[in-house]
Design a protein around this motif. Structure first.
Motif, mmCIF file in Angstrom:
data_model
loop_
_atom_site.group_PDB
_atom_site.id
_atom_site.type_symbol
_atom_site.label_atom_id
_atom_site.label_comp_id
_atom_site.label_asym_id
_atom_site.label_seq_id
_atom_site.Cartn_x
_atom_site.Cartn_y
_atom_site.Cartn_z
ATOM 1 N N SER A 56 78.911 27.954 66.407
ATOM 2 C CA SER A 56 79.716 27.083 67.277
ATOM 3 C C SER A 56 79.489 25.594 67.047
ATOM 4 N N HIS A 57 78.577 25.205 66.181
ATOM 5 C CA HIS A 57 78.273 23.774 66.059
ATOM 6 C C HIS A 57 79.447 22.972 65.506
ATOM 7 N N MET A 58 79.519 21.728 65.996
ATOM 8 C CA MET A 58 80.670 20.859 65.746
ATOM 9 C C MET A 58 80.969 20.640 64.259
ATOM 10 N N ASP A 59 79.906 20.499 63.445
ATOM 11 C CA ASP A 59 80.175 20.235 62.020
ATOM 12 C C ASP A 59 80.807 21.440 61.319
ATOM 13 N N GLN A 84 81.454 35.464 66.144
ATOM 14 C CA GLN A 84 80.656 36.249 67.083
ATOM 15 C C GLN A 84 81.111 35.947 68.518
ATOM 16 N N PRO A 85 80.877 36.866 69.466
ATOM 17 C CA PRO A 85 81.288 36.624 70.855
ATOM 18 C C PRO A 85 80.766 35.293 71.402
ATOM 19 N N HIS A 86 79.530 34.917 71.085
ATOM 20 C CA HIS A 86 78.985 33.644 71.584
ATOM 21 C C HIS A 86 79.847 32.474 71.126
ATOM 22 N N THR A 87 80.215 32.477 69.848
ATOM 23 C CA THR A 87 81.011 31.368 69.300
ATOM 24 C C THR A 87 82.389 31.340 69.946
ATOM 25 N N LEU A 88 83.007 32.507 70.083
ATOM 26 C CA LEU A 88 84.349 32.560 70.680
ATOM 27 C C LEU A 88 84.310 32.075 72.132
ATOM 28 N N GLU A 89 83.287 32.488 72.850
ATOM 29 C CA GLU A 89 83.170 32.072 74.261
ATOM 30 C C GLU A 89 83.032 30.550 74.354
ATOM 31 N N LYS A 90 82.199 29.978 73.485
ATOM 32 C CA LYS A 90 82.004 28.515 73.522
ATOM 33 C C LYS A 90 83.298 27.792 73.157
ATOM 34 N N LEU A 91 84.030 28.333 72.182
ATOM 35 C CA LEU A 91 85.303 27.703 71.803
ATOM 36 C C LEU A 91 86.293 27.760 72.958
ATOM 37 N N GLN A 92 86.381 28.931 73.599
ATOM 38 C CA GLN A 92 87.358 29.083 74.682
ATOM 39 C C GLN A 92 86.992 28.234 75.892
ATOM 40 N N ASN A 93 85.713 28.211 76.240
ATOM 41 C CA ASN A 93 85.301 27.491 77.455
ATOM 42 C C ASN A 93 85.239 25.977 77.257
ATOM 43 N N ASN A 94 84.892 25.558 76.054
ATOM 44 C CA ASN A 94 84.589 24.131 75.872
ATOM 45 C C ASN A 94 85.597 23.361 75.026
ATOM 46 N N ILE A 95 86.394 24.052 74.245
ATOM 47 C CA ILE A 95 87.364 23.350 73.375
ATOM 48 C C ILE A 95 88.796 23.751 73.760
ATOM 49 N N GLU A 119 86.660 39.262 67.448
ATOM 50 C CA GLU A 119 85.187 39.308 67.391
ATOM 51 C C GLU A 119 84.724 39.881 66.062
ATOM 52 N N ILE A 120 83.628 39.316 65.563
ATOM 53 C CA ILE A 120 82.960 39.937 64.414
ATOM 54 C C ILE A 120 81.479 40.011 64.774
ATOM 55 N N HIS A 121 80.839 41.074 64.347
ATOM 56 C CA HIS A 121 79.441 41.306 64.711
ATOM 57 C C HIS A 121 78.599 41.434 63.445
ATOM 58 N N SER A 141 69.665 27.614 65.623
ATOM 59 C CA SER A 141 69.437 27.233 67.025
ATOM 60 C C SER A 141 70.471 27.820 67.982
ATOM 61 N N VAL A 142 71.574 28.338 67.459
ATOM 62 C CA VAL A 142 72.558 29.102 68.248
ATOM 63 C C VAL A 142 72.875 30.364 67.445
ATOM 64 N N PRO A 143 73.456 31.401 68.095
ATOM 65 C CA PRO A 143 73.764 32.618 67.322
ATOM 66 C C PRO A 143 74.653 32.297 66.124
#
Ligand SMILES: Nc1ncnc2c1ncn2[C@@H]1O[C@@H]2COP(=O)(O)O[C@H]2[C@H]1O
Length: 249
Positions: A56-59, A84-95, A119-121, A141-143
């Protein structure tokens, strides 16, 4: 398989004018959507159908919102974004939350259906156009996942942002022979404490990761140099290449 590294800086480019991480596989698949995506023309952007995100990192995601808005009129919609679900959740909630950028994935039909999240696992493979793209977990530092890509007898592996260690060694050893291994090196050895804290590599860590492998890759591509450290890292890596076929991108 044609691989174009459109961008691979670990930050806001600095002297590496290509931009941040974005790798193009053939014409219509991207790994990550950093500012390197801006190297594509509008017509080339319209050919992209699949984007695989590492984390999910900005770069690694900075160009995704504006790239997707550029897709109106493309014949290949929606663009599928795998993460991954973590990345998708951060994109949906924050971007893609209606404030920073429209909730593009909520439109699922018609010419405005630009985006589909998938989702990909870790451990999962996706087959696309004769290419096998497999996600594997790395330590950051993040999934985060790296991707192993096999096509036409070539095996390309991008480990994304990661620190050296047991997890990386085990994952790479499990992948068998690698033709091109793309590993990051963000910080110089003097900044080892920062690298350890932010879960990145230094030249010393990169060398230890390579030394721990059961098989050496045919070639090594080094990526994600942090702009403030880029000059020093290039000098170090040129003076002591970690592999006989080293390319510092
Ligand atoms: N305390 C910190 N924790 C994590 N990242 C940090 C910190 N301070 C600075 N950073 C930077 O923030 C960046 C976030 O993306 P990266 O993981 O590529 O690299 C990270 C570092 O360059």
């Amino acid at each position: 398989m044609n691989i174009q590294v459109l961008g691979c800086s670990g930050g806001l480019s600095g002297d590496n004018k290509g931009g941040s991480t974005c790798i193009q596989l053939n014409h219509n698949i991207l790994i990550d959507a950093g500012t390197g995506l801006n190297q594509l023309s509008l017509a080339q952007m319209h050919r992209v159908r699949h984007v695989f995100l590492t984390h999910s990192h900005m770069d690694h995601i900075a160009a995704l919102p504006t790239f997707l808005s550029n897709q109106y009129g493309s014949e290949h919609l929606p663009v599928t974004v795998y993460a991954q679900p973590h990345t998708l959740e951060k994109l949906q909630n924050n971007i893609f939350n209606g404030d920073i950028w429209p909730e593009l994935s909520s439109v699922t039909e018609g010419p405005e259906a630009l985006l589909k999240f998938e989702e990909i696992h870790p451990g999962q493979s996706i087959e696309l156009q004769g290419m096998e793209i497999k996600a594997f977990a790395v330590e950051h530092s993040v999934p985060t996942v790296g991707y192993s890509v096999k096509s036409q007898g070539r095996h390309f592996v991008f480990t994304a942002d990661t620190i050296a260690g047991k997890q990386l060694t085990e994952q790479l050893n499990r992948l068998g022979h690698i033709d091109t291994l793309m590993l990051e090196c963000s910080f110089p050895d003097e900044l080892l404490p920062v690298a350890e804290k932010t879960k990145h590599m230094t030249p010393g860590l990169l060398q230890s990761a390579l030394n721990s492998l059961e098989q050496q890759p045919t070639e090594l591509w080094i990526t994600h140099l942090k702009p403030s450290n880029e000059k020093a890292l290039r000098e170090t890596l040129q003076a002591n290449p970690p592999h006989k076929n080293t390319v510092v991108l």
